[in-house]
Design a protein around this motif. Structure first.
Motif, PDB file in Angstrom:
ATOM      1  N   ARG A 162       0.809  -1.218   0.000  1.00  0.00           N
ATOM      2  CA  ARG A 162       0.000   0.000   0.000  1.00  0.00           C
ATOM      3  C   ARG A 162       0.846   1.274   0.000  1.00  0.00           C
ATOM      4  N   LEU A 163       2.132   1.156   0.187  1.00  0.00           N
ATOM      5  CA  LEU A 163       3.000   2.317   0.028  1.00  0.00           C
ATOM      6  C   LEU A 163       2.992   2.749  -1.430  1.00  0.00           C
ATOM      7  N   LEU A 164       3.159   4.024  -1.665  1.00  0.00           N
ATOM      8  CA  LEU A 164       3.329   4.484  -3.039  1.00  0.00           C
ATOM      9  C   LEU A 164       4.523   3.782  -3.661  1.00  0.00           C
ATOM     10  N   ILE A 165       4.395   3.401  -4.933  1.00  0.00           N
ATOM     11  CA  ILE A 165       5.500   2.716  -5.596  1.00  0.00           C
ATOM     12  C   ILE A 165       6.746   3.591  -5.613  1.00  0.00           C
ATOM     13  N   GLU A 166       6.565   4.896  -5.658  1.00  0.00           N
ATOM     14  CA  GLU A 166       7.721   5.795  -5.617  1.00  0.00           C
ATOM     15  C   GLU A 166       8.461   5.690  -4.288  1.00  0.00           C
ATOM     16  N   ASP A 167       7.737   5.449  -3.198  1.00  0.00           N
ATOM     17  CA  ASP A 167       8.391   5.284  -1.893  1.00  0.00           C
ATOM     18  C   ASP A 167       9.137   3.952  -1.823  1.00  0.00           C
ATOM     19  N   ARG A 168       8.555   2.897  -2.391  1.00  0.00           N
ATOM     20  CA  ARG A 168       9.259   1.617  -2.428  1.00  0.00           C
ATOM     21  C   ARG A 168      10.521   1.739  -3.281  1.00  0.00           C
ATOM     22  N   ALA A 169      10.403   2.449  -4.401  1.00  0.00           N
ATOM     23  CA  ALA A 169      11.562   2.648  -5.265  1.00  0.00           C
ATOM     24  C   ALA A 169      12.645   3.450  -4.553  1.00  0.00           C
ATOM     25  N   ALA A 170      12.251   4.432  -3.758  1.00  0.00           N
ATOM     26  CA  ALA A 170      13.230   5.232  -3.031  1.00  0.00           C
ATOM     27  C   ALA A 170      14.023   4.366  -2.044  1.00  0.00           C
ATOM     28  N   ALA A 171      13.355   3.418  -1.408  1.00  0.00           N
ATOM     29  CA  ALA A 171      14.049   2.519  -0.480  1.00  0.00           C
ATOM     30  C   ALA A 171      15.071   1.666  -1.221  1.00  0.00           C
ATOM     31  N   VAL A 172      14.699   1.191  -2.404  1.00  0.00           N
ATOM     32  CA  VAL A 172      15.641   0.392  -3.205  1.00  0.00           C
ATOM     33  C   VAL A 172      16.803   1.256  -3.672  1.00  0.00           C
ATOM     34  N   ARG A 173      16.542   2.520  -4.007  1.00  0.00           N
ATOM     35  CA  ARG A 173      17.636   3.413  -4.386  1.00  0.00           C
ATOM     36  C   ARG A 173      18.604   3.602  -3.211  1.00  0.00           C
ATOM     37  N   ARG A 174      18.064   3.768  -2.005  1.00  0.00           N
ATOM     38  CA  ARG A 174      18.928   3.887  -0.827  1.00  0.00           C
ATOM     39  C   ARG A 174      19.745   2.617  -0.617  1.00  0.00           C
ATOM     40  N   LEU A 175      19.143   1.468  -0.903  1.00  0.00           N
ATOM     41  CA  LEU A 175      19.881   0.212  -0.769  1.00  0.00           C
ATOM     42  C   LEU A 175      21.114   0.220  -1.667  1.00  0.00           C
ATOM     43  N   GLY A 176      20.976   0.711  -2.893  1.00  0.00           N
ATOM     44  CA  GLY A 176      22.123   0.784  -3.773  1.00  0.00           C
ATOM     45  C   GLY A 176      23.258   1.583  -3.165  1.00  0.00           C
ATOM     46  N   GLN A 177      22.933   2.703  -2.532  1.00  0.00           N
ATOM     47  CA  GLN A 177      23.974   3.515  -1.908  1.00  0.00           C
ATOM     48  C   GLN A 177      24.564   2.817  -0.683  1.00  0.00           C
ATOM     49  N   VAL A 178      23.726   2.141   0.084  1.00  0.00           N
ATOM     50  CA  VAL A 178      24.227   1.394   1.247  1.00  0.00           C
ATOM     51  C   VAL A 178      25.227   0.326   0.801  1.00  0.00           C
ATOM     52  N   LEU A 179      24.939  -0.340  -0.312  1.00  0.00           N
ATOM     53  CA  LEU A 179      25.879  -1.342  -0.823  1.00  0.00           C
ATOM     54  C   LEU A 179      27.204  -0.685  -1.194  1.00  0.00           C
ATOM     55  N   ARG A 180      27.146   0.459  -1.859  1.00  0.00           N
ATOM     56  CA  ARG A 180      28.387   1.172  -2.217  1.00  0.00           C
ATOM     57  C   ARG A 180      29.166   1.556  -0.961  1.00  0.00           C
ATOM     58  N   ASP A 181      28.455   2.002   0.063  1.00  0.00           N
ATOM     59  CA  ASP A 181      29.111   2.448   1.290  1.00  0.00           C
ATOM     60  C   ASP A 181      29.820   1.307   2.012  1.00  0.00           C
ATOM     61  N   ASN A 182      29.385   0.082   1.779  1.00  0.00           N
ATOM     62  CA  ASN A 182      29.952  -1.080   2.478  1.00  0.00           C
ATOM     63  C   ASN A 182      30.725  -1.994   1.521  1.00  0.00           C
ATOM     64  N   GLU A 183      31.217  -1.435   0.438  1.00  0.00           N
ATOM     65  CA  GLU A 183      31.811  -2.245  -0.629  1.00  0.00           C
ATOM     66  C   GLU A 183      32.962  -3.120  -0.139  1.00  0.00           C
ATOM     67  N   ARG A 184      33.924  -2.552   0.562  1.00  0.00           N
ATOM     68  CA  ARG A 184      35.101  -3.337   0.955  1.00  0.00           C
ATOM     69  C   ARG A 184      34.721  -4.495   1.867  1.00  0.00           C
TER      70      ARG A 184
END
Length: 458
Positions: A42-64
């Motif tokens: 029931r969340l707006l799809i844009e809000d779900r997409a924003a969470a996935v976008r943040r996940l991408g950055q979290v992965l970059r932040d923990n790369e090593r």
């Protein structure tokens, strides 16, 4: 209560012991994921997409940290870990950018009224994933489903339980609710019970064709949609007009990347007779120069295989091929050292009836097949029960592309190159390599209810 101990394949040393979920605990995880679905969808799809976008950055932040964990658990050369992390982050970005538009409601005309075509989430999607790309396999199936509004369960391979649990933490750090992405630490028998639970609405697996048959049959028994991305023995054709130097360089990388443990790797090298000797001599020399090394060191080109058992099974396939007429041109011997090591190996005189021709060699072993001419090479390419990927080396790019489009019986084809995956391009195969697609628009829509709503004129 049963336990699983992960092991460093480079040293044979134990890493960590994990307790498997009991049957009751596993059922509870499924039920909480099902309950979470009704809020998440029931969340707006844009809000779900924003969470996935943040996940991408979290992965970059923990790369090593993620690279080191991959190397410790499954032996990936450390320099190959960063590209996997970056690919995963790019998948998150692409899915966040394009998912809302791809899944947007579409109004269409209808006689006597109008209609709306809607892409609705269906519920809990259960993913059974392998160890060879321990991050990518998870991101590949899960983020599209999360943006679509489904919740996700992950059964990861036992050898990479550490990665599974670390990803669960990172998903939560990105703002994805704790029960929308959950890890199940379970065995294969428990997995069958999970598939049968009514709360599970879709099942996806990446693995062997044997595992695919089993999981797909279990899913169909309960009338559940499944996607199975399976193995292959991909053919790379070196045609008579090929740039042989380019073909050799690309074919070495295509065979040893990820220590040779890639479903869509280059595995069978089908070479036109006119250039066979030239290619063979250069390729054997290049593969012979590939050294096994410490996967934690940046310069390592070839690390250990994931497990000693898998290394031994690969060696058995080499021996069986030799017993049926193949010839070892380089490699082909198990090193006398701790760990799951196997050298870069080239087999010649490969013909039907040998494992090197008929089956998948999931490790750094290349099969050279001499074709009479270009037409014979093209015939051999399709002489396989598999159909995941493949490649063509030819200076006539247009002709090679046309043949790849119309005649190569696989889900993916490379022309004059080797590429594993792209976020926007469908990934998957045909025949014994499975069915369904991940990535791109097809992957976004595998586990949604494409619903027609018909509205009559007043």
């Amino acid at each position: 209560m049963s336990t699983i101990t992960t092991r460093n394949p480079a040293t044979g040393e134990d890493l960590k012991t994990y307790q498997l979920h009991t049957d009751a605990e596993a059922r509870q995880v499924v039920e909480t994921a099902d309950a979470a679905f009704y809020d998440w969808r029931r969340l707006l799809i844009e809000d779900r997409a924003a969470a996935v976008r943040r996940l991408g950055q979290v992965l970059r932040d923990n790369e090593r940290e993620l690279c080191e964990l991959m190397t410790a658990e499954m032996g990936k050369p450390i320099a190959q870990g960063a590209p996997e992390v970056q690919l995963c982050a790019a998948i998150c970005d692409w899915t966040a950018d394009h998912g809302p538009d791809l899944l947007r409601d579409e109004e269409v005309p209808m006689e006597g009224g109008r209609a709306v075509i809607s892409h609705q989430p269906i519920g809990v999607v259960y993913g059974i994933q392998p160890w060879n790309f321990p991050m990518y396999q998870v991101i590949r199936f899960s983020v599209s489903q999360l943006v679509a509004g489904n919740t996700v369960l992950l059964k990861h391979a036992e050898s990479v339980f550490g990665m599974a649990l670390r990803l669960e933490e990172l998903y939560q750090e990105a703002g994805i609710p704790a029960d929308a992405f959950k890890v199940l630490l379970i065995d294969h028998d428990q997995s069958d019970d999970i598939i049968a639970m009514p709360q599970v609405r879709g099942v996806t697996l990446t693995g062997s064709d044997g595992a695919g048959r089993h999981v797909a049959s279990k899913a169909s028994e309960h009338l559940k949609k499944s996607v199975v991305e399976l193995g292959s023995n991909d053919s790379y054709l070196v045609l008579s007009d090929a740039d042989v130097e380019l073909a050799v360089q690309t074919s070495v990388q295509g065979r040893i990347a990820n220590n040779g443990q890639t479903c869509v790797a280059a595995k069978r090298f089908v070479v036109a007779n006119e250039v066979y000797d030239q290619f063979r001599d250069a390729y054997v020399e290049a593969m012979g120069a590939v050294e096994m090394g410490d996967p934690m060191q940046e310069g390592c080109a070839l690390g250990p295989m994931s497990r000693v058992q898998l290394r031994d099974e690969l060696h058995d396939q080499v021996i069986a091929s030799v017993e049926k007429g193949a010839k070892v041109s380089v490699g082909g011997e198990k090193p006398d050292r701790a760990g799951a090591w196997y050298p870069a190996t080239v087999l010649e005189n490969v013909v039907p009836g040998q494992p090197a021709y008929d089956d998948e060699l999931f490790g750094p072993v290349a099969a050279l097949i001499r074709a009479d001419d270009d037409d014979d090479a093209k015939r051999i390419a399709n002489d396989s029960r598999y159909g995941l990927g493949g490649g063509i080396f030819s200076r006539d790019v247009e002709a090679a592309t046309q043949w790849a489009l119309t005649e190569f019986d696989t889900g993916m084809v490379n022309v004059n190159g080797f590429s594993l995956a792209q976020p926007h391009l469908p990934f998957g195969g045909v025949k014994d390599s499975g069915f369904g697609r991940e990535h791109g628009e097809p992957g976004m829509k595998e586990f949604v209810n494409i619903k027609s709503v018909m509205i009559a004129d007043a």
